[in-house]
Each structure stands twice: as structure tokens, then as C-alpha cells.
Design a protein around this motif. Structure first.
Motif, mmCIF file in Angstrom:
data_model
loop_
_atom_site.group_PDB
_atom_site.id
_atom_site.type_symbol
_atom_site.label_atom_id
_atom_site.label_comp_id
_atom_site.label_asym_id
_atom_site.label_seq_id
_atom_site.Cartn_x
_atom_site.Cartn_y
_atom_site.Cartn_z
ATOM 1 N N ASP A 1 -10.990 -38.730 12.574
ATOM 2 C CA ASP A 1 -11.694 -39.767 13.327
ATOM 3 C C ASP A 1 -12.707 -40.500 12.458
ATOM 4 O O ASP A 1 -12.934 -41.696 12.633
ATOM 5 C CB ASP A 1 -12.396 -39.142 14.533
ATOM 6 N N LYS B 1 -10.749 -43.310 10.493
ATOM 7 C CA LYS B 1 -9.814 -44.221 11.171
ATOM 8 C C LYS B 1 -10.326 -45.656 11.103
ATOM 9 O O LYS B 1 -11.497 -45.929 11.338
ATOM 10 C CB LYS B 1 -9.646 -43.799 12.634
ATOM 11 N N GLY B 2 -9.417 -46.557 10.799
ATOM 12 C CA GLY B 2 -9.785 -47.962 10.701
ATOM 13 C C GLY B 2 -10.342 -48.351 9.346
ATOM 14 O O GLY B 2 -10.489 -49.548 9.060
ATOM 15 N N THR C 1 -6.388 -45.948 4.681
ATOM 16 C CA THR C 1 -4.958 -46.082 4.921
ATOM 17 C C THR C 1 -4.200 -45.240 3.907
ATOM 18 O O THR C 1 -4.395 -45.397 2.695
ATOM 19 C CB THR C 1 -4.506 -47.540 4.806
ATOM 20 N N THR D 1 1.755 -41.082 10.041
ATOM 21 C CA THR D 1 0.422 -40.827 9.505
ATOM 22 C C THR D 1 -0.524 -40.228 10.539
ATOM 23 O O THR D 1 -0.317 -40.355 11.749
ATOM 24 C CB THR D 1 -0.200 -42.124 8.956
ATOM 25 N N ASN D 2 -1.566 -39.616 10.043
ATOM 26 C CA ASN D 2 -2.634 -39.087 10.880
ATOM 27 C C ASN D 2 -3.932 -39.218 10.100
ATOM 28 O O ASN D 2 -3.928 -39.096 8.856
ATOM 29 C CB ASN D 2 -2.352 -37.630 11.238
ATOM 30 N N TYR D 3 -5.024 -39.455 10.817
ATOM 31 C CA TYR D 3 -6.319 -39.655 10.188
ATOM 32 C C TYR D 3 -7.393 -38.879 10.916
ATOM 33 O O TYR D 3 -7.349 -38.717 12.141
ATOM 34 C CB TYR D 3 -6.712 -41.137 10.210
ATOM 35 N N SER E 1 -6.629 -37.306 5.845
ATOM 36 C CA SER E 1 -5.452 -38.037 6.272
ATOM 37 C C SER E 1 -4.212 -37.314 5.780
ATOM 38 O O SER E 1 -4.272 -36.523 4.835
ATOM 39 C CB SER E 1 -5.486 -39.466 5.721
#
Length: 126
Positions: A60, A63-64, A67, A56-58, A48
């Protein structure tokens, strides 16, 4: 910029951990900060990243569940990790990049980050 990661530990699958990255330097707020992880014998992997303004970027795979956030008043970046699974077991590193753009092009390659903290080990038991 000097970075120090902390917060790793042992947790059961489904549990949570919060990693912290403490930074020094008056210009920290101008840096993007990323979290990476690495298992023995494997390449360092993007997890991340967060821009100076909070974009922000995560990956795959997280993700979810993960944070990322930052508090520029305290020179801190956090990675809240929920619903952990054994595949998340790794050494986690925080890193800083001199990046002033938006989240759309935030660096995700380790080579783009010039400053690294020491790793913190996260172990998720099944």
C-alpha cells in the motif's frame, strides 16, 4: 537462479529511480520476482512482486508511485520508483520464487522466496 540488483543511489525527495534485477538461468521466466526493502534493525518488507505472466502486486505504501515490470527475453525485472520520499530510504533486494499462480496469491513474505540478489541502496534526501 542467480539475481543481481542494481540502480540504487541518492535522489532528492520527489525524484525517481529505476532499479534493475538481472537474473541468470534458462527457467527464469517461470519464477515470480519480488522486490523487498530493509532498513537497519528492521524486518525485510514487501514492496512489489510480479508473476511470470506479468500480474503484479504492490504494498500500500508504494501503490501509485512504483511500477514493477519484467522482460523475460532479457531475464530482467525492473522497479520504477517515482515521487520518492525519505521514508523510501532502504536497501532494496530482488528475489525469485518458484510460483506459477496468478497475482491474487503472489507471495509477499520473504520466506516464500528462495533466491535472493544482493541489495542496492536507495537514499532519498529531504
Amino acid at each position: 537462479v542467480q539475481l543481481q540488483a542494481s540502480g540504487g543511489g541518492l535522489v532528492q525527495a520527489g525524484g525517481s529511480l529505476r532499479l534493475s534485477c538481472a537474473a541468470s538461468g534458462p527457467t527464469f521466466r517461470n519464477y515470480a520476482v519480488g522486490w523487498f526493502r530493509q532498513a537497519p534493525g528492521k524486518e525485510r518488507e514487501f514492496v512489489s512482486a510480479i508473476t511470470r505472466s506479468g500480474g503484479t502486486n504492490y504494498a500500500d505504501s508504494v501503490k501509485g508511485r512504483f511500477t514493477i515490470s519484467r522482460d523475460n527475453t532479457k531475464n530482467m525485472v525492473y522497479l520504477q520508483m517515482n515521487n520518492l520520499n525519505p521514508e523510501d530510504t532502504d536497501v532494496y533486494y530482488c528475489a525469485a520464487a518458484n510460483y506459477l499462480g496468478g497475482y491474487q496469491a503472489i507471495p509477499i513474505r520473504p520466506i516464500d522466496y528462495g533466491y535472493w540478489g544482493q541489495g542496492t541502496l536507495v537514499t532519498v534526501s529531504s
